[in-house]
Design an enzyme around this catalytic site. Sequence first.
Site, mmCIF file in Angstrom:
data_model
loop_
_atom_site.group_PDB
_atom_site.id
_atom_site.type_symbol
_atom_site.label_atom_id
_atom_site.label_comp_id
_atom_site.label_asym_id
_atom_site.label_seq_id
_atom_site.Cartn_x
_atom_site.Cartn_y
_atom_site.Cartn_z
ATOM 1 N N HIS A 479 0.888 -1.377 -0.115
ATOM 2 C CA HIS A 479 0.089 -0.019 0.020
ATOM 3 C C HIS A 479 0.877 1.356 -0.227
ATOM 4 O O HIS A 479 0.504 2.184 -0.458
ATOM 5 C CB HIS A 479 -0.840 0.049 1.226
ATOM 6 C CG HIS A 479 -2.321 -0.718 1.074
ATOM 7 N ND1 HIS A 479 -2.999 -1.603 1.981
ATOM 8 C CD2 HIS A 479 -2.490 -1.557 -0.102
ATOM 9 C CE1 HIS A 479 -3.666 -2.139 1.467
ATOM 10 N NE2 HIS A 479 -3.503 -2.302 0.115
ATOM 11 N N GLU A 716 -16.155 -0.361 -29.764
ATOM 12 C CA GLU A 716 -15.358 -1.036 -28.985
ATOM 13 C C GLU A 716 -15.325 -2.848 -29.046
ATOM 14 O O GLU A 716 -14.936 -3.424 -28.513
ATOM 15 C CB GLU A 716 -15.444 -1.046 -27.386
ATOM 16 C CG GLU A 716 -16.611 -0.943 -26.928
ATOM 17 C CD GLU A 716 -16.439 -0.447 -25.376
ATOM 18 O OE1 GLU A 716 -15.645 -0.066 -24.723
ATOM 19 O OE2 GLU A 716 -17.634 -0.114 -24.686
ATOM 20 N N ASP A 740 -11.231 -2.381 -25.123
ATOM 21 C CA ASP A 740 -12.018 -3.571 -25.446
ATOM 22 C C ASP A 740 -11.768 -3.876 -27.050
ATOM 23 O O ASP A 740 -11.767 -4.984 -27.336
ATOM 24 C CB ASP A 740 -13.403 -3.210 -25.071
ATOM 25 C CG ASP A 740 -13.873 -3.599 -23.571
ATOM 26 O OD1 ASP A 740 -13.147 -4.395 -23.192
ATOM 27 O OD2 ASP A 740 -14.210 -2.654 -22.935
ATOM 28 N N CYS A 787 -11.320 7.237 -27.149
ATOM 29 C CA CYS A 787 -11.267 7.360 -25.395
ATOM 30 C C CYS A 787 -10.663 6.347 -24.870
ATOM 31 O O CYS A 787 -10.580 6.370 -23.579
ATOM 32 C CB CYS A 787 -12.533 7.657 -24.999
ATOM 33 S SG CYS A 787 -13.830 6.337 -25.162
HETATM 34 C C1 PEP Z 1 -12.304 1.072 -23.884
HETATM 35 O O1 PEP Z 1 -12.683 -0.156 -23.831
HETATM 36 O O2 PEP Z 1 -11.349 1.626 -24.652
HETATM 37 C C2 PEP Z 1 -12.937 2.110 -23.091
HETATM 38 C C3 PEP Z 1 -12.685 3.061 -22.926
HETATM 39 O O3 PEP Z 1 -13.817 1.445 -21.954
HETATM 40 P P1 PEP Z 1 -13.366 0.847 -20.737
HETATM 41 O O4 PEP Z 1 -12.130 0.781 -20.648
HETATM 42 O O5 PEP Z 1 -13.864 1.473 -19.506
HETATM 43 O O6 PEP Z 1 -13.883 -0.750 -20.800
HETATM 44 MG MG MG Z 2 -14.623 -0.629 -22.863
#
Ligand code: PEP
Ligand code: MG
Length: 870
Positions: A479, A716, A740, A787
Amino acid sequence: MSNLTLVAPLAGWSTPLEESPDEVFAGRMLGDGLAIDPTGTTLFAPCDGELVAIPATKHAVTLRAAQGIEILLHVGIDTVGLGGEGFELHVREGQHVRAGERLLSFDLDLLAKRATSLLTPILVVEGSGFSITRRNLDREVKVGDFLMELSAAPASARPAGKGGDASAQLSRRVSVALEHGIHARPAALLAGVLKGLSAQVSLVAHGREASAHSTTSLMTLGVKKDDEVEIRASGPDAAAALAAVETALRTEKGTSTAARKAPPATPNDKVGTSSANLSTTPKAGLPSAAVTAKDAGLLRGVIASRGLAVGYTLQLTRPEICVLEEGGGVSHESAEFDRARSLVGTRLQAVAGSGPEATREIIGAHLELLDDPELVRGARAAIAAGKSAGYAWRQAIRATVDALRALDDSRMAERVDDLLDLEAQVLGVLNGNGGVPLARELPGKTILVAKDLLPSQLVALDTSRLAGICLSAGGPTSHVAILAAAMGVPVLVAMGPDLLSLTDGTAVVLDAEKGLLRVDPDRGQLAVAESELDRRRERRAADQAAAQRDCRTADGTRIEVYANVGSATEAEAAVRNGAEGCGLLRTEFLFLERQSPPDEEEQATQYQRIATALGGRPLTLRTLDIGGDKPIPYLPLPHEDNPALGLRGVRTSLWRPDLLRVQLRAALSIRPAEQARVLLPMITDPAEIRTVRGMLDEERRAIGRSAPIELGVMIETPAAAVMSDRIAAEADFLSIGTNDLTQYTLAMDRGHPELAARLDALHPAVLRLIARTAGAAISHGRRVAVCGGLASDPAAAPILIGLGVHELSMVPSVIPQLKALIGGMTLDACRELAHQALELETAEAVRALASSATTPPLNAPATPALEVSR
Ligand code: PEP
Ligand code: MG
């Protein structure tokens, strides 16, 4: 008393238990009785008694009648999963009630839709010495009608309740999927999931049994990933408790240190800067203990938090607090014990409230330990035997510490620190020194040297003067390491005893990029380190100073830079770093580590706070993305062999539209209205978007809002990327989730430690899907963003821009650096790079190309927050 009469607590049709669709009830595993198929909507007390258990989910009550007979009234089957929705309690636990008194009301229509069955078992769960001698079966009953009679049974008769009946205990064997086994945080999580339930649960492993309600007992089992454990549950809610513990053990996220799963060159912004800074544990085959380098004056260690620092050593020792064995009377010592724990608890909560996520998580585990039933019971027993509160607390802690140390598991041994920390804090309060074992002023540029360090010691230090930390013991997942990483302080651990022979004030260069501590550097070495620090500092300052400017490529193409955030604090930091808004709010973080989902008001308040912190800039609110690697305990999903391919993202939302509608209403409440956008995760076909848009429009009309809210989708899944032309026709904007998309395209689990290095979003297969998506968006006139973690990767930025993605949403801390980087590239160069990357065969080849195309090389992981110079 020889007889007990129970009256009907509910209007309906009384029926034998065998009619119940749940074998736990039908098989009388919890006790004997009958069931009522309700026509009424209010549950009343069937006899006089005390309400001894009411779970937080409000779907059942246990009433203790005379002679200790306990009656469980369980409204419907599988209603625990409603998380309290549809139930209204009229009583509280501990209350004494009279027969016929109102206990709770429920929404019959909602239960009819959502529960497995409405059948309401009325069971005698504890009734040793009694048996049911009459029951009013197979007829309509009104509230207050005769229902059952219990009579004292002859000694040989079978008890009415579960009593000592072995069949009353449910058990199941499961293999533990928790990445680091059952250590403090997963153990606390397990104890947490049981909090709303009344069943008694234990785990059996390695020939030992431990209470699942006690964090410390669980840890002493020494359970590692893939170990098989047996879950044993008994009492009311046993089936639900068993299922909840099984779900928790079968999911990998026993801790939220998801960054350890991230591909190395792609900061996984899901966990913030803290964990992104953590090193992975040493590779198999390398010793985890320190290795003294051949080079004199050079000590090696294991990297626990990356960075570079120049400074002077200062050694800390952990003070041993003296305690008197003999107490000053049981009531005095008990009161002192409670006072000290309560004060430490209040302090910990205050630290957690103001700290970053990593701190909150660790302090949460400490708070669980502070109330751990085994520890507290052990200490109280010692106090009752005449010991002082301090002695009793120390004895209880040390017994667990010894058990943990006896385990052959370095991670468990790291948890010893947490216990010793709590010991010291409580003893500190008892001794009147305020409970913080060490709060000292540091000279500037301090490189703290210690055998190991307590989390509370670190939190108590003036970290503005702390340049780095070197521990002779400790581990990279401790930690302290997580906290230090969150603070941006470089740390080496497991450096060996030689470290402790350094005299205070020794000049050192701490290179926590290479795992080296140079002792007494010569002038040349010092100059090189200092100038590297200067270079990093200047670059960071310049990037930061320019961070508020619009981001443009060198030839003027506008690139919009957004941040991925999880809280209002992160949103503020993002704006300071030059974010133009939030491109991804992972709302599921608001739903984790709690007993029931946040209601509309709580969600609306949280979203508004983030919107306000963004100062009117766009807020992209992604709807709940649970399931897969983000399960929530109060929403038990059906068992899935492969959760990543099961109920996840929008699929879960469409499976539980009630939850989605609450969230949509909260999103619609954000002011100013045009600031919010809604983003749907895990879309695979356009119909899903149409369904949600229909719901969104209904909710919007219900509140009389005319202006529509933008509805975007995440790309994704390979299906969504391949169908992006059709999807772009339905959605207002697209946002590519490369985390993803990479996992599903490469068929490599994003949490798989062995595959982590190959799970690279710069793989040409992923880039081709991004190119296709960007093209589809552009031809439909839709905005397209990335993203996922790839947007935070400096090596990827030029390629993404070249592929047509002109919006990036990234980790807030990398924004200044990436804005500066983009400002040095032309669009043509980016396009050429992207074109070449699409023709390559491997992610390594793409990285090599990206690196050769820019100076300085772009392949270094982005870790600006770690470059500590003090
Ligand atoms: C992704 O899959 O790139 C995404 C932004 O969603 P998460 O990482 O929250 O699954
Ligand atoms: Mg995702």
